[in-house]
Design a protein around this motif. Structure first.
Motif, PDB file in Angstrom:
ATOM      1  N   GLU A  26       0.863  -1.183   0.000  1.00 14.99           N
ATOM      2  CA  GLU A  26       0.000   0.000   0.000  1.00 14.99           C
ATOM      3  C   GLU A  26       0.895   1.227   0.000  1.00 14.99           C
ATOM      4  OE1 GLU A  26      -3.328   0.225  -0.210  1.00 14.99           O
ATOM      5  OE2 GLU A  26      -3.523  -1.961  -0.307  1.00 14.99           O
ATOM      6  N   LEU A  27       0.612   2.146  -0.890  1.00 14.48           N
ATOM      7  CA  LEU A  27       1.406   3.377  -0.967  1.00 14.48           C
ATOM      8  C   LEU A  27       0.769   4.466  -0.106  1.00 14.48           C
ATOM      9  CD1 LEU A  27       2.188   3.444  -4.782  1.00 14.48           C
ATOM     10  CD2 LEU A  27       3.719   2.759  -2.922  1.00 14.48           C
ATOM     11  N   ALA A  28       1.623   5.214   0.575  1.00 16.10           N
ATOM     12  CA  ALA A  28       1.176   6.340   1.398  1.00 16.10           C
ATOM     13  C   ALA A  28       0.764   7.503   0.493  1.00 16.10           C
ATOM     14  CB  ALA A  28       2.306   6.779   2.325  1.00 16.10           C
ATOM     15  N   ALA A  29       0.158   8.490   1.092  1.00 19.31           N
ATOM     16  CA  ALA A  29      -0.227   9.696   0.356  1.00 19.31           C
ATOM     17  C   ALA A  29       1.025  10.372  -0.200  1.00 19.31           C
ATOM     18  CB  ALA A  29      -0.974  10.650   1.280  1.00 19.31           C
ATOM     19  N   PRO A  30       0.894  11.069  -1.318  1.00 18.98           N
ATOM     20  CA  PRO A  30       2.053  11.752  -1.910  1.00 18.98           C
ATOM     21  C   PRO A  30       2.595  12.851  -0.994  1.00 18.98           C
ATOM     22  CG  PRO A  30       0.167  11.760  -3.428  1.00 18.98           C
ATOM     23  CD  PRO A  30      -0.320  11.237  -2.117  1.00 18.98           C
ATOM     24  N   ALA A  31       3.917  13.002  -1.008  1.00 17.57           N
ATOM     25  CA  ALA A  31       4.593  14.074  -0.264  1.00 17.57           C
ATOM     26  C   ALA A  31       5.635  14.699  -1.180  1.00 17.57           C
ATOM     27  CB  ALA A  31       5.271  13.519   0.988  1.00 17.57           C
ATOM     28  N   VAL A  32       5.748  16.015  -1.135  1.00 18.94           N
ATOM     29  CA  VAL A  32       6.727  16.718  -1.962  1.00 18.94           C
ATOM     30  C   VAL A  32       8.050  16.800  -1.205  1.00 18.94           C
ATOM     31  CG1 VAL A  32       7.313  18.898  -3.094  1.00 18.94           C
ATOM     32  CG2 VAL A  32       4.960  18.028  -3.178  1.00 18.94           C
ATOM     33  N   GLN A  33       9.129  16.444  -1.896  1.00 17.26           N
ATOM     34  CA  GLN A  33      10.482  16.564  -1.352  1.00 17.26           C
ATOM     35  C   GLN A  33      11.254  17.555  -2.206  1.00 17.26           C
ATOM     36  OE1 GLN A  33      12.046  12.548  -1.359  1.00 17.26           O
ATOM     37  NE2 GLN A  33      11.238  12.173   0.688  1.00 17.26           N
ATOM     38  N   ASP A  34      11.917  18.472  -1.535  1.00 13.28           N
ATOM     39  CA  ASP A  34      12.756  19.473  -2.197  1.00 13.28           C
ATOM     40  C   ASP A  34      14.176  19.231  -1.728  1.00 13.28           C
ATOM     41  OD1 ASP A  34      14.076  21.700  -3.155  1.00 13.28           O
ATOM     42  OD2 ASP A  34      12.738  23.153  -2.229  1.00 13.28           O
ATOM     43  N   ASP A  35      15.017  18.704  -2.624  1.00 14.26           N
ATOM     44  CA  ASP A  35      16.385  18.324  -2.286  1.00 14.26           C
ATOM     45  C   ASP A  35      17.390  19.237  -2.973  1.00 14.26           C
ATOM     46  OD1 ASP A  35      15.180  16.135  -1.082  1.00 14.26           O
ATOM     47  OD2 ASP A  35      15.916  14.674  -2.538  1.00 14.26           O
ATOM     48  N   GLN A  36      18.386  19.660  -2.211  1.00 15.97           N
ATOM     49  CA  GLN A  36      19.548  20.323  -2.793  1.00 15.97           C
ATOM     50  C   GLN A  36      20.710  19.358  -2.646  1.00 15.97           C
ATOM     51  OE1 GLN A  36      20.203  23.499  -4.428  1.00 15.97           O
ATOM     52  NE2 GLN A  36      21.907  22.134  -4.866  1.00 15.97           N
ATOM     53  N   ALA A  37      21.304  18.970  -3.768  1.00 19.20           N
ATOM     54  CA  ALA A  37      22.461  18.073  -3.761  1.00 19.20           C
ATOM     55  C   ALA A  37      23.743  18.904  -3.707  1.00 19.20           C
ATOM     56  CB  ALA A  37      22.445  17.190  -5.000  1.00 19.20           C
ATOM     57  N   PHE A  38      24.762  18.339  -3.059  1.00 19.56           N
ATOM     58  CA  PHE A  38      26.065  18.984  -2.929  1.00 19.56           C
ATOM     59  C   PHE A  38      27.155  17.964  -3.249  1.00 19.56           C
ATOM     60  CE2 PHE A  38      23.290  21.080   0.079  1.00 19.56           C
ATOM     61  CZ  PHE A  38      23.623  22.424   0.015  1.00 19.56           C
ATOM     62  N   ALA A  39      28.247  18.437  -3.830  1.00 19.79           N
ATOM     63  CA  ALA A  39      29.422  17.606  -4.100  1.00 19.79           C
ATOM     64  C   ALA A  39      30.654  18.356  -3.612  1.00 19.79           C
ATOM     65  CB  ALA A  39      29.539  17.335  -5.601  1.00 19.79           C
ATOM     66  N   PRO A  40      31.745  17.639  -3.338  1.00 15.70           N
ATOM     67  CA  PRO A  40      32.981  18.338  -2.998  1.00 15.70           C
ATOM     68  C   PRO A  40      33.347  19.325  -4.105  1.00 15.70           C
ATOM     69  CG  PRO A  40      33.199  15.991  -2.557  1.00 15.70           C
ATOM     70  CD  PRO A  40      31.902  16.179  -3.306  1.00 15.70           C
ATOM     71  N   VAL A  41      33.907  20.455  -3.730  1.00 18.84           N
ATOM     72  CA  VAL A  41      34.218  21.521  -4.680  1.00 18.84           C
ATOM     73  C   VAL A  41      35.069  21.021  -5.850  1.00 18.84           C
ATOM     74  CG1 VAL A  41      35.443  23.719  -4.942  1.00 18.84           C
ATOM     75  CG2 VAL A  41      33.943  23.359  -2.987  1.00 18.84           C
ATOM     76  N   ALA A  42      36.004  20.130  -5.600  1.00 17.68           N
ATOM     77  CA  ALA A  42      36.916  19.667  -6.657  1.00 17.68           C
ATOM     78  C   ALA A  42      36.300  18.595  -7.551  1.00 17.68           C
ATOM     79  CB  ALA A  42      38.201  19.130  -6.034  1.00 17.68           C
ATOM     80  N   TRP A  43      35.158  18.006  -7.151  1.00 19.02           N
ATOM     81  CA  TRP A  43      34.532  16.936  -7.918  1.00 19.02           C
ATOM     82  C   TRP A  43      33.717  17.516  -9.067  1.00 19.02           C
ATOM     83  CZ3 TRP A  43      29.595  15.451  -9.230  1.00 19.02           C
ATOM     84  CH2 TRP A  43      29.460  14.157  -9.742  1.00 19.02           C
ATOM     85  N   ARG A  44      33.704  16.822 -10.209  1.00 18.84           N
ATOM     86  CA  ARG A  44      32.930  17.246 -11.383  1.00 18.84           C
ATOM     87  C   ARG A  44      32.110  16.068 -11.907  1.00 18.84           C
ATOM     88  NH1 ARG A  44      33.947  21.349  -9.538  1.00 18.84           N
ATOM     89  NH2 ARG A  44      35.278  23.003 -10.283  1.00 18.84           N
ATOM     90  N   TYR A  45      30.934  16.354 -12.493  1.00 20.88           N
ATOM     91  CA  TYR A  45      30.159  15.300 -13.145  1.00 20.88           C
ATOM     92  C   TYR A  45      31.033  14.659 -14.209  1.00 20.88           C
ATOM     93  CZ  TYR A  45      25.917  16.379 -10.642  1.00 20.88           C
ATOM     94  OH  TYR A  45      25.002  16.542  -9.634  1.00 20.88           O
ATOM     95  N   GLY A  46      31.000  13.341 -14.241  1.00 18.32           N
ATOM     96  CA  GLY A  46      31.876  12.572 -15.116  1.00 18.32           C
ATOM     97  C   GLY A  46      32.988  11.908 -14.316  1.00 18.32           C
ATOM     98  N   ASP A  47      33.366  12.510 -13.162  1.00 18.40           N
ATOM     99  CA  ASP A  47      34.329  11.878 -12.252  1.00 18.40           C
ATOM    100  C   ASP A  47      33.636  10.707 -11.549  1.00 18.40           C
ATOM    101  OD1 ASP A  47      36.033  13.976 -12.885  1.00 18.40           O
ATOM    102  OD2 ASP A  47      35.889  14.955 -10.914  1.00 18.40           O
ATOM    103  N   SER A  48      34.424   9.765 -11.077  1.00 19.98           N
ATOM    104  CA  SER A  48      33.868   8.657 -10.304  1.00 19.98           C
ATOM    105  C   SER A  48      33.240   9.179  -9.008  1.00 19.98           C
ATOM    106  CB  SER A  48      34.964   7.648  -9.956  1.00 19.98           C
ATOM    107  OG  SER A  48      34.450   6.651  -9.088  1.00 19.98           O
ATOM    108  N   GLY A  99      33.359  22.778   2.364  1.00 21.05           N
ATOM    109  CA  GLY A  99      34.029  22.444   1.114  1.00 21.05           C
ATOM    110  C   GLY A  99      33.157  21.753   0.079  1.00 21.05           C
ATOM    111  N   PHE A 100      31.849  21.887   0.228  1.00 14.23           N
ATOM    112  CA  PHE A 100      30.924  21.336  -0.760  1.00 14.23           C
ATOM    113  C   PHE A 100      30.331  22.469  -1.581  1.00 14.23           C
ATOM    114  CE2 PHE A 100      31.105  18.019   2.382  1.00 14.23           C
ATOM    115  CZ  PHE A 100      30.953  16.845   1.668  1.00 14.23           C
ATOM    116  N   ALA A 101      29.932  22.153  -2.804  1.00 15.04           N
ATOM    117  CA  ALA A 101      29.273  23.126  -3.683  1.00 15.04           C
ATOM    118  C   ALA A 101      27.901  22.584  -4.070  1.00 15.04           C
ATOM    119  CB  ALA A 101      30.103  23.362  -4.940  1.00 15.04           C
ATOM    120  N   PRO A 102      26.889  23.451  -4.116  1.00 11.85           N
ATOM    121  CA  PRO A 102      25.575  22.998  -4.587  1.00 11.85           C
ATOM    122  C   PRO A 102      25.675  22.549  -6.043  1.00 11.85           C
ATOM    123  CG  PRO A 102      25.448  25.226  -3.663  1.00 11.85           C
ATOM    124  CD  PRO A 102      26.894  24.866  -3.758  1.00 11.85           C
ATOM    125  N   THR A 103      24.989  21.441  -6.376  1.00 12.94           N
ATOM    126  CA  THR A 103      25.037  20.943  -7.746  1.00 12.94           C
ATOM    127  C   THR A 103      23.661  21.059  -8.404  1.00 12.94           C
ATOM    128  OG1 THR A 103      24.694  18.673  -6.966  1.00 12.94           O
ATOM    129  CG2 THR A 103      26.983  19.378  -7.358  1.00 12.94           C
TER     130      THR A 103
END
Length: 177
Positions: A26-48, A99-103
């Protein structure tokens, strides 16, 4: 804790809901989630992502949760630490100071359920579509890949069209744009 997930893109959400119900979910009622993701400043998409800590600030129903995940076997098999925080803005500033940056910002409507020992979520992610996520805690020393294979088997047993996705929502959103 070691959280293991398997994620699937869903073409027909109504068929999924019917199949889940047939398996006692049985699924619960819908809930809205607002997420801000962060990565280390030196990390880039495409890196492991393996072994790299990533942070998230989530707001749902007036509650704010701060989470750090460190991927192990893959992006969806992570050591996870989570706690509630009182002030999202102050925690955001603290994460940046560490030392994290919002992504990517991820907004989704989530319906939760439980299937035996597995938590599941049906997520309608803004800009991406509908997904089914199965999550479970894995005991120390357990292979995340083996646990994911069990979760894949559960989804196969549902008999619905579900395409496995091996990336996190932030990576998927970044790829589209």
């Amino acid at each position: 804790m070691h959280e293991v997930e398997a994620k699937f893109r869903i073409a027909d959400v109504e068929s999924l809901v019917v199949a889940l119900k047939a398996h006692g979910v049985e699924l619960a009622a819908p809930a809205v989630q607002d997420d801000q993701a962060f990565a280390p400043v030196a990390w880039r998409y495409g890196d492991s992502k393996i072994g790299v800590p990533f942070a998230r600030l989530r707001t749902e129903g007036g509650r704010h949760l701060f989470t750090v995940k460190v991927p192990g076997d893959n992006e969806l098999s992570c050591e996870e630490h989570e706690t509630e925080v009182a002030d999202r803005d102050q925690m955001h500033a603290a994460v940046v100071a560490m030392g994290f940056a919002p992504t990517v910002r991820i907004v989704k409507t989530r319906r939760r359920g439980r299937w035996g020992e597995v938590d599941l979520c049906v997520d309608d992610v803004a800009g991406l579509g509908v997904f089914l996520e199965l999550e479970r805690l894995a005991p120390p020393g357990t292979s995340g890949l083996a646990a994911q294979a069990e979760l894949v088997g559960m989804v196969t047993a549902l008999g619905v069209e579900a395409a496995r996705v091996e990336e996190t929502y932030d990576s998927l959103l970044r790829a589209v744009g």
